[in-house]
Design an enzyme around this catalytic site. Structure first.
Site, PDB file in Angstrom:
ATOM      1  CE  LYS A 145     143.756 -34.068 -36.813  1.00 32.81           C
ATOM      2  NZ  LYS A 145     143.868 -32.873 -37.683  1.00 32.81           N
TER       3      LYS A 145
ATOM      4  NE  ARG B  68     140.314 -34.449 -47.406  1.00 31.75           N
ATOM      5  CZ  ARG B  68     141.104 -33.796 -46.543  1.00 31.75           C
ATOM      6  NH1 ARG B  68     140.995 -34.022 -45.235  1.00 31.75           N
ATOM      7  NH2 ARG B  68     141.997 -32.917 -46.971  1.00 31.75           N
TER       8      ARG B  68
ATOM      9  CB  SER C 222     147.581 -25.939 -48.053  1.00 34.85           C
ATOM     10  OG  SER C 222     146.427 -26.139 -47.253  1.00 34.85           O
TER      11      SER C 222
ATOM     12  CG  ASP D 177     149.778 -32.900 -39.537  1.00 28.84           C
ATOM     13  OD1 ASP D 177     150.037 -31.676 -39.580  1.00 28.84           O
ATOM     14  OD2 ASP D 177     148.728 -33.383 -39.990  1.00 28.84           O
TER      15      ASP D 177
HETATM   16  C1  S3P Z   1     145.106 -31.700 -43.461  1.00 27.73           C
HETATM   17  C2  S3P Z   1     146.092 -31.058 -44.137  1.00 27.73           C
HETATM   18  C3  S3P Z   1     147.300 -30.536 -43.501  1.00 27.73           C
HETATM   19  C4  S3P Z   1     147.528 -31.121 -42.110  1.00 27.73           C
HETATM   20  C5  S3P Z   1     146.274 -31.172 -41.314  1.00 27.73           C
HETATM   21  C6  S3P Z   1     145.212 -31.993 -42.017  1.00 27.73           C
HETATM   22  C7  S3P Z   1     143.907 -32.148 -44.205  1.00 27.73           C
HETATM   23  O1  S3P Z   1     147.185 -29.138 -43.381  1.00 27.73           O
HETATM   24  O2  S3P Z   1     148.509 -30.393 -41.419  1.00 27.73           O
HETATM   25  O3  S3P Z   1     146.509 -31.748 -40.039  1.00 27.73           O
HETATM   26  O4  S3P Z   1     143.141 -32.976 -43.675  1.00 27.73           O
HETATM   27  O5  S3P Z   1     143.726 -31.692 -45.335  1.00 27.73           O
HETATM   28  P1  S3P Z   1     147.581 -28.164 -44.617  1.00 27.73           P
HETATM   29  O6  S3P Z   1     146.727 -28.493 -45.752  1.00 27.73           O
HETATM   30  O7  S3P Z   1     147.316 -26.767 -44.141  1.00 27.73           O
HETATM   31  O8  S3P Z   1     149.042 -28.427 -44.842  1.00 27.73           O
END
Ligand code: S3P
Length: 443
Positions: A23, A28, A167, A319
């Site tokens: 995902k 991206r 994050s 996750d």
């Molecule tokens: C993601 C980052 C994570 C993850 C999300 C996908 C991403 O979130 O929980 O499912 O693709 O950058 P956070 O960056 O808020 O931790």
């Protein structure tokens, strides 16, 4: 439309399969394809609601996003070349889609409305809006939750920003905005988070420098960037694979092989934890594809023991905690999962929804601050209906629990699974799992 689904104790699972594309990489790939000049071809794109919403948002801003014979193409508009959308951009359930796109819209001199479903509208956007505001983004409303009207600019200011929370979404939003600013935009992270943005930016020809010192990573992107369309093969999503792997571990006699799974070390904390618990996991055919590590993974069911999962590992498996809690319920002894504060701001308050599901299924557990402690047992009672709270990972985790528990586990809304894992139910049934409409399961 919501749909109830039940899972009941299954006999051994067996088979070889692929899970849908990653995902994070899928979002991206579409976004950078739209910011590049020329055409980007993407194979293995995750065709689930979250990613399709990102595709629609980019199309509303003038990028041609199409699929033919399973290959997606994006005709990019160049950095800063997107057009003002005529409609509000609706990201559905997707925090990644909304937050990363805020970084992109920041660098465009137009106004765009952002919205999403009830889950997304309750999630904090301030963590992204604060640095983007410093760069020049204007937010029309005086709040930090969707719906919001964002006004970008062609005069963004490059910043250096230390992430207050680990994050990847915040990091990526700033780096995407930085592509549009003059000079270098730098993000500093104290704990490494998934690095797909850095890898893919490099793949598209952006100038990225990464410095590491004493656990701190400093990532700088050169602005006024020129990206060129590229080919991308999206590997299988390890966060989706986690549910299949967990099921294969807790249903006795199972043996399952998953092909082409992303094994980027910033995403493999769950696999590492399972190995510490004593799981039989084998990696074959390890290779690099489009700048990412990929492997085939085989799992054999076996006895597992509780472990302590350090807080420092959380970003690499953020996750996967709901499904780890499910696996822990079947393991011998106590599993401690530390540093779970970020779970409170996911698609649901995942610390609370995971604990509520465990309680409903009769699993001994407790929460101490940001730590979740699960006491495993030889048998799990099950026999409950679990509320999914618009959270796909809660839905899948508790279906997995039902495959090993004494009485069936029902989830109140299986439709939310389509946000990330199209065909989850059918794929599990194909392996031998007893999953079906709630009224069809044997009482
Ligand atoms: C993601 C980052 C994570 C993850 C999300 C996908 C991403 O979130 O929980 O499912 O693709 O950058 P956070 O960056 O808020 O931790």
């Amino acid at each position: 439309m919501s749909e109830m689904l039940s899972a009941r104790k299954s006999s051994s699972l067996a088979g070889t399969l692929r899970v849908p594309g990653d995902k994070s990489i899928s979002h991206r790939a579409l976004m950078l394809g739209a910011l590049a000049t020329g055409v980007t071809h993407i194979t293995g794109l995750l065709e689930a609601d979250d990613v399709l919403a990102t595709g629609r948002a980019l199309a509303a801003m003038g990028a041609a996003v199409k699929c033919r014979d399973g290959v997606w193409s994006v005709h990019g508009r160049g950095v800063g070349g997107l057009a003002k959308p005529d409609t509000e951009l609706d990201f559905g359930n997707s925090g990644t889609g909304a937050r990363l796109m805020m970084g992109i819209v920041s660098g465009h001199p137009f106004t765009a409305g952002f919205t999403g479903d009830a889950s997304l509208r309750s999630r904090p956007m301030g963590r992204v809006l604060t640095p983007l505001r410093q760069m020049g983004l204007n937010i029309q409303e005086d709040r930090e939750t969707l719906p919001l009207t964002l006004e970008g600019t062609s005069n963004l200011i490059p910043i250096e920003y230390e992430l207050p929370v680990p994050s990847a979404q915040v990091k990526s939003a700033i780096l995407f905005a930085g592509l549009h600013a003059p000079g270098k935009t730098t993000v500093v992270e104290r704990q490494a988070t998934r690095d797909h943005t850095e890898r893919m930016l490099r793949h598209f020809g952006a100038e990225i420098t990464i410095e590491e010192e004493g656990g701190r990573r400093s990532i700088a992107v050169a602005g006024d960037a020129e990206l060129s369309g590229r080919d991308i093969a999206v590997p299988g999503d390890p966060s989706s694979a986690a549910f299949v792997i967990a099921a294969a571990l807790i249903v006795p006699g199972s043996h399952v092989t998953l092909r082409d799974i992303l094994v980027n070390p910033t995403r493999t904390g769950f696999f590492k934890t399972l190995e510490e618990m004593g799981a039989g996991i084998r990696y074959d055919n390890e290779r690099q594809e489009s700048g990412e590590a990929v492997a085939d993974i085989s799992i054999t069911a076996g006895e597992l023991s509780g472990v302590s999962v350090p807080a420092a590992r959380a970003p690499s498996m953020i996750d996967e905690y709901p499904v780890l809690a499910v696996v822990a319920a079947f393991a011998k002894g106590e599993t401690r999962m530390e540093g779970l504060g970020e779970l409170r701001v996911k698609e649901s308050d995942r610390l609370a929804t995971t604990a509520a599901g465990l309680a409903a299924c009769g699993v001994d557990h407790r929460i101490e601050g940001d730590t979740l402690i699960v006491n495993g047992a030889a048998t799990v009672p099950g026999g409950a209906t679990v509320s999914t709270h618009l959270d796909h990972r809660i839905a899948m985790a508790f279906l997995v629990m039902g495959l090993g528990s004494d009485a069936p586990v029902t989830i109140d809304d299986a439709s939310i699974i389509a946000t990330s894992f199209t065909g989850f139910g059918d794929l599990m049934v194909g392996l031998g799992a007893d999953i079906g409409a709630a009224e069809e399961t044997r009482a």
